[in-house]
Design an enzyme around this catalytic site. Sequence first.
Site, short mmCIF file in Angstrom:
data_model
loop_
_atom_site.label_atom_id
_atom_site.label_comp_id
_atom_site.label_asym_id
_atom_site.label_seq_id
_atom_site.Cartn_x
_atom_site.Cartn_y
_atom_site.Cartn_z
N SER A 170 11.38 -4.44 -6.66
CA SER A 170 10.49 -5.55 -7.05
C SER A 170 10.69 -6.56 -8.20
O SER A 170 12.02 -7.03 -8.06
CB SER A 170 9.08 -5.07 -7.24
OG SER A 170 7.89 -5.94 -7.13
N ASP B 41 6.78 -7.41 3.94
CA ASP B 41 6.49 -7.27 2.65
C ASP B 41 5.64 -8.42 2.18
O ASP B 41 6.07 -9.49 2.20
CB ASP B 41 7.83 -6.90 1.90
CG ASP B 41 7.52 -6.51 0.39
OD1 ASP B 41 6.33 -6.66 -0.12
OD2 ASP B 41 8.48 -6.32 -0.23
N HIS C 30 6.01 -2.01 0.48
CA HIS C 30 6.93 -2.56 -0.60
C HIS C 30 7.67 -1.42 -1.51
O HIS C 30 6.94 -0.79 -2.14
CB HIS C 30 5.86 -3.24 -1.87
CG HIS C 30 6.46 -3.81 -2.92
ND1 HIS C 30 7.24 -5.06 -2.69
CD2 HIS C 30 6.17 -3.86 -4.18
CE1 HIS C 30 7.46 -5.50 -3.78
NE2 HIS C 30 6.87 -4.78 -4.65
#
Length: 555
Positions: free
Chosen positions: A237, A460, A489
Amino acid sequence: MRAAAVRTVAGSLVLTALAAAPSVGAPADLQLPGGTAELRGTVRAAARARVAGIDFGACPGVPEAPATMECGTVSVPLDYARPEGRHIELTVSRVRATQRDPRNSKRRVPRQGALVFDPGGPGGDGMSFPLIGLLPEWKPVAAAYDLVGYAPRGVGRSAPLSCEDPKDFFKAPTPAPTHPSPAYKKQRIAAARAYAQGCARRSGAGLRFYTSLNNARDLDVLRAALGEDRLTYLGASYGTYFGALYATLFPSHVRRMVLDSAVNPDPDRVWYRDNLDQSAAFESRWADFRDWVARHHDAYRLGRTAKAVQGAYETARRRLAAKPAGGSVGPGQLQGAFLNAGYYDDAWPLGAAALSAYLKGDDKPLVALAAPYREGAAEAENSAAVYTAVECNDAPWPTDFRTWDRDNTRLARRAPFETWSNAWANLPCAYWPAPRQRPLDVRTGPGELPPPLILAAERDAATPYEGALELRRRLSGAALVTERDAGTHGVAYGPNACVNAYVDAYLLQGRLPDRHAACAPHAEPRPDRPTFQELRARQLRAALEETAGRPAAGK
């Protein structure tokens, strides 16, 4: 990128088991991303860290840490342009490579160095990461690498940031209007101004130095302190963004780099437009969830169509606005709980079951799911403060609310689920008291950087797929593995064996796939079976119990 629900497969398993720049002129206070002074400061800090190393010992701050896990600190300059000035301490955790083949415990495997992990955020704490080596999927990597986690600057015990008293952090119950009134907008503007002022008041003059670029520089100092000539890194991320900054700033210091669920690094999107893109993507993922619930109407009785499921959700919103569940779950807490379903399909069964029970008159499952966890207020407040500081410092943001109002009003017409809650989370950046930077242009040329591996799920929502494509274009030689028609995710070492095989081949053998490889989606959760996260959490708990009290390897 909203910080509240950010987690990765690795980070969430540990935690479960253990408990865009706008099209406006650059403001006058905009700062360049740093030049020769910061580079010289990083070189000096890394040289000192190489000599000092890390004095690893016990891990008192990590719950249920086994004896194989050790912790220490590394000193980094607060301001890399002044490396002899104030320093801060970053906390670091490690489990040494077992060097035992998980398929044949009598066979030793060569150690390949340290693998450093960042879970994202900004504001994510990676200190528990080394425990992940106890899980089956991770054992080959744990055999070859020291697993290293750390708390980035501002997080946890690493010179922690704060913007308000933690006892005031959880405000509940709260509304969550998808089309807010002018009066409500004025309230949120006042709250955003007060929050930004609180960050300056509680964090002081050093607030400006909590940036993604400094996170990248810290990573190089950590590399040196670990005694590594080149960095092997796994970032998820937000960790992909400053990992990409690291690759741009220090390409010759990279050995291998896995970037999982990529933030779009285009300087014109960091961070204002990235957040608008995220809000749009969550609408599609929210639709995926409603479709799944509708297919399992027999289990949840929430409707046989996505439209009917939406109606059930709206009924719950209206009831909670009139009478909050458990006194603390209103529409805002309901939206926050179901935002998590946009990140992870493993959250779908629990969310659907809680909504179903609430509409049938039992609010206990929904309260358990959505009520603020007040025991974790200090950690949550710290994470939110770091998130806000880093994103506000990193890039220019619109300073006129009319820009925010125009863009989010327009977006909310087609993507109402997350748009305004995301805007309110980021609005303090409109009134930020510290100087802002211009985002670095992430880019490497042919041969400058060992080719990294990028991972992405096609649906995502937290880091929309276009970000992975953009990152691959900017990092020369990068390979992309896509999990098709999936939206969880964080995909490394999750439930998709195809993705995991690509990561193993890269980390263990240095083998990259073709420029773009694809995997079929992992199986959707079933309402009558334990989820992948639940199964792995059980495995991790059992492994922790088994290893508790064992002496650390090599001690």
